[in-house]
Design an enzyme around this catalytic site. Structure first.
Site, PDB file in Angstrom:
ATOM      1  CB  SER A 114      49.286  35.642  31.929  1.00  0.00           C
ATOM      2  OG  SER A 114      48.256  35.151  31.092  1.00  0.00           O
ATOM      3  CG  ASP A 115      52.829  34.684  26.284  1.00  0.00           C
ATOM      4  OD1 ASP A 115      51.836  34.642  25.524  1.00  0.00           O
ATOM      5  OD2 ASP A 115      53.993  34.650  25.845  1.00  0.00           O
ATOM      6  CB  ALA A 116      48.585  32.586  25.105  1.00  0.00           C
ATOM      7  CB  ALA A 160      51.602  32.251  31.112  1.00  0.00           C
TER       8      ALA A 160
END
Ligand code: NOJ
Length: 768
Positions: free
Chosen positions: A288-290, A292
């Site tokens: 995931s993005d940070a 997210a």
């Protein structure tokens, strides 16, 4: 709470992920069968907590409000599979020792970081490197960056960013290759090759291709905002660079932050499983993005963190970056029977396989004695200087203002960026981000000019208000610079007076202007695209002196320079050119290097034109017709500079566009050949570009779309004949009516030339 549809999709995902044939696995797999087998064997020994641990990426540093404690205990218990935001090699080794020596199964940690455009030696920002129209620029830069990163203990980089960006207000346009899927795909492939080599191994760094997908279509260019992308646009425009990176063997993908058609990307089954695994055939893992996964709750998509973990893992998201949502919820979801163990296994497997593939089990530690020596390699700086010059775009050069003579005696260098050490490297620098500050010694444009001129040359500088003051106190989040109030009217008048005096006394004025590095980056959208602060006034004052003025731009996105485009005789776009950026700028300004970069974006006249991109569809009354056209009352709807545009100190002629067959059957191929001649008196690089347009079919197609390009070096008078294939890959598209990829029977226009307005034309007929 758990809709049937999602559960069903989860089951389908299992089918896709768990029973792929060996042949299918081999197709795009970044892993050897040996790594996969070892991963499967290890998986059998793991308990549920250890499996969830591998799906957890933890922050390696303590950050106020984010990670509140060091991850030592969690690592010792096998609850952390990856660590990010850490570049202190001693700390990397310390944590790795805990993982390898204290955890039950001795599984090493994968260390991830944003190595976006260099480690200590910083290369031009990615939008700059894309302007080279030479994928080997990206490949060479990322190869060196990858070697540096690996030597410093990083095995996973959150690069390349391959988001198509059609709106220049979006600050993250600086991190990608611009607006075009074909150019974007070429740059994506090159970056994967640069970091990973032919095959991932003990010396390479795995890429994490981001931000999948459609992040660049944020409404209004506002970072993180929702994207609404119809399926055909997604497949034809936004997907190709991601597909190219997966085809090249990318080890991992990063899910994006935003809602895609109302379903957040990090919990979007269609995106992460149906398209990415099912159609693209991606075999690595999705991170995931940070935060997210946790923010699926903030989006209003998940009811609570447990629901967020459920929605993300069943959508196909394997590793949770920094939110701790998997760590805190997944095990219970499995023991409650809501998430099958097979789903967890499918997520863990590629992560373990990557660790084997990278040789981490055999050699988990960093050789601390070699780090500094590797990061300071002088060949890195020489390469940086060369690639930076190759990325610059000459936008205007009236009356041969450039190149400048090296024996100039009086030069005025004006503008807040002329000597700004911080800005020349652009944002996302490794040591500047979470390190203790950059250890590189960037060469500013002023320093580059000084080194190029003879020692007795007089250089007068007028910086103007310092960037964070000049730029109206915009928060420069990545520099951490203090926000200052804008200059007072008295201060402004004083700077303009100094500018006038310096210009009047000089033979030439070089104005170095643009944006601070933090202005185009994450969460750095702009509603206005003008030169911030009093830069435009300084520029107008310099031009009013009657002296020749050269505008050198440092910026992360095209800016509204419509006044300069009319009144300043020479304009050189350098983007943020990197550590040796000032030397490279001087190389181009003084003619040691002939610029050959071209624009990877359409350059707007005003932010009101955005989103502005060349590959739009025809309308019922295209702009060049006399009445009721698609146009604005107040300005032309055409760009200031078209996509693909760039000048040189020489001139080129494109001639003899021919097709090997002017009529083919769908599925067959023809070849376009074109002659390119250097018609000037100095050697230079031409960027040959081929565009097509399908005149009719099951859907409207773009007025032009790039389907081939090549940068070639030509001596004065030299001609080269270039050949470009036009077959299935170039002619097919995904139609919203037929719902398949196909080459349709139609008439195709073919153009070749030096930008997206090239007039040289041929016609191709495709029959059934
Ligand atoms: C957030 C950004 O969107 C992403 O590009 C980056 O890789 C991660 N943070 C990690 O720093």
């Amino acid at each position: 709470m758990y809709e049937k549809k999602t559960a069903l999709s989860g089951a389908l995902m299992l089918l896709t992920l768990l029973v792929p044939s060996t042949a299918a696995l081999a197709q795009h797999s970044p892993f050897s069968s040996d790594s996969e087998q070892r991963a499967r064997a290890l998986l059998k020994q793991m308990n549920l907590d250890e499996k969830v641990g591998q799906l957890t990426e933890a922050a390696g540093i303590v950050m106020p409000g984010l990670a509140t404690e060091k991850p030592d205990n969690a690592i010792a218990q096998g609850k952390v599979g990856s660590v990010l935001w850490l570049i202190d090699v001693k700390e990397i080794n310390r944590l790795q020792h805990i993982a390898v020596e204290k955890s039950r199964l001795h599984i090493p940690i994968l260390f991830g970081f944003d190595v976006i455009h260099g480690y200590r030696t910083v290369f031009p920002v990615p939008l700059g490197m894309a302007s080279s129209w030479d994928p080997s620029v990206e490949e060479q830069a990322q190869k060196l960056a990858g070697e540096d990163a690996r030597a410093a203990g990083i095995q996973l980089t959150f690069t390349p960013m391959v988001d198509i960006a059609r709106d220049k207000r979006w600050g993250r346009i600086v991190e990608g290759a611009g607006e075009d899927p074909y150019l974007g795909a070429a740059m994506a492939r090159a970056q994967v090759r640069g970091f990973q080599g032919d095959k991932l191994g003990p010396n390479s760094v795995s890429v994490c291709v981001k931000h999948y997908g459609g992040y660049g279509a944020a409404e209004g260019g506002r970072d993180y905002d929702a994207s609404y992308i119809p399926e055909e646009l997604f497949r034809n425009v936004y997907l190709p660079p991601f597909r190219a990176a997966a085809d090249e063997g990318a080890g991992s993908f990063m899910s994006a932050y935003m809602d895609l058609n109302d379903v957040p990307a990090s919990g979007n089954h269609w995106l992460l499983t149906d398209v990415l695994r099912g159609e693209v055939g991606f075999k690595g893992f999705v991170l995931s993005d940070a935060f997210a996964v946790g923010s699926l709750v903030t989006h209003g998509y998940a009811a609570d963190p447990s629901d967020a973990a459920y929605k993300a893992i069943t959508a196909g998201l394997d590793m949770d970056m920094a939110s701790g949502t998997y760590m805190n919820n997944l095990a219970k979801l499995v023991s409650d029977g809501k998430v099958p163990m097979a789903t967890i296994d499918a997520a863990v497997l590629p992560i373990l396989a990557l660790k084997y593939q990278l040789g981490l089990f055999d050699n988990p530690y960093v050789d601390e004695s070699k780090v500094d020596q590797t990061l300071s390699r002088p060949e890195g700086l020489a390469l940086e200087r060369k690639l930076a010059a190759r990325s610059m775009v000459l936008l205007k050069n009236e009356n041969h203002t450039l190149p400048l003579a090296k024996n100039l005696k009086k030069v005025a260098v004006i503008g807040p960026l002329a000597d700004s050490v911080h800005d020349i490297e652009g944002g996302w620098t490794v040591e500047g981000l979470f390190g203790s500050g950059s250890k590189s010694h960037p060469v500013t444009v002023l320093a580059g000019i000084k080194a190029a001129l003879e020692p007795d040359a007089q250089i007068t500088t007028v910086a103007g208000p310092e960037p964070s003051k000049s730029f109206l106190g915009l928060l420069d989040q990545f520099s951490g610079k203090k926000v200052l109030p804008p200059p007072t009217p008295e201060e402004t008048a004083d700077w303009l007076k100094k500018t006038r005096e310096a210009a009047e006394a000089a033979d030439v004025v070089i104005a170095v202007m643009g944006e601070t590095s933090g202005m185009s980056s994450e969460a750095s959208s702009r509603a206005r695209l003008d030169l911030p602060g009093i830069q435009e006034q300084m520029l107008e004052t310099a031009v009013a002196s009657g002296k020749p003025v050269v505008l050198v731009l440092e910026n992360g996105r095209p800016l509204d320079i419509h006044w300069a485009a009319e009144h300043v005789p020479a304009i050189l776009e350098t983007w943020f050119p990197g550590t040796e950026g000032g030397s490279a700028t001087a190389d181009v300004l003084f003619g040691d290097i002939n610029p050959g970069g071209h624009l990877p974006v359409s350059w707007p006249r005003s932010s009101g034109q955005e989103p502005l991109y060349y590959n739009h569809n025809l309308t019922h009354e295209p702009e060049d017709r006399p009445n009721f056209t698609s146009r604005y009352w107040d300005i032309s709807s055409k760009p200031q500079y078209p996509f693909g545009y760039g000048l040189s100190y020489t001139t080129f002629k494109f001639d003899n566009l021919k097709l090997s067959k002017t009529s083919i059957k769908a599925g067959e191929a023809t070849e376009a050949t074109v002659d390119v001649t250097n018609t000037g008196s100095v050697a230079g690089d031409a960027v040959a570009q081929v565009y097509i347009h399908q005149r009719y079919g099951s859907a409207s197609r773009p007025v032009r779309q790039l389907e081939g390009f090549r940068r070639v070096a030509l001596k004065p008078g030299e001609t080269q004949t270039l050949t470009f294939p036009l077959g299935k890959n170039e002619l097919q598209f995904w139609s919203p009516q037929t719902k398949v990829w196909a080459v349709e029977p139609s008439t195709f226009d073919v153009w070749a030339g030096e930008d997206s307005t090239a007039p040289l034309h041929a016609e191709l007929t495709v029959t059934r």
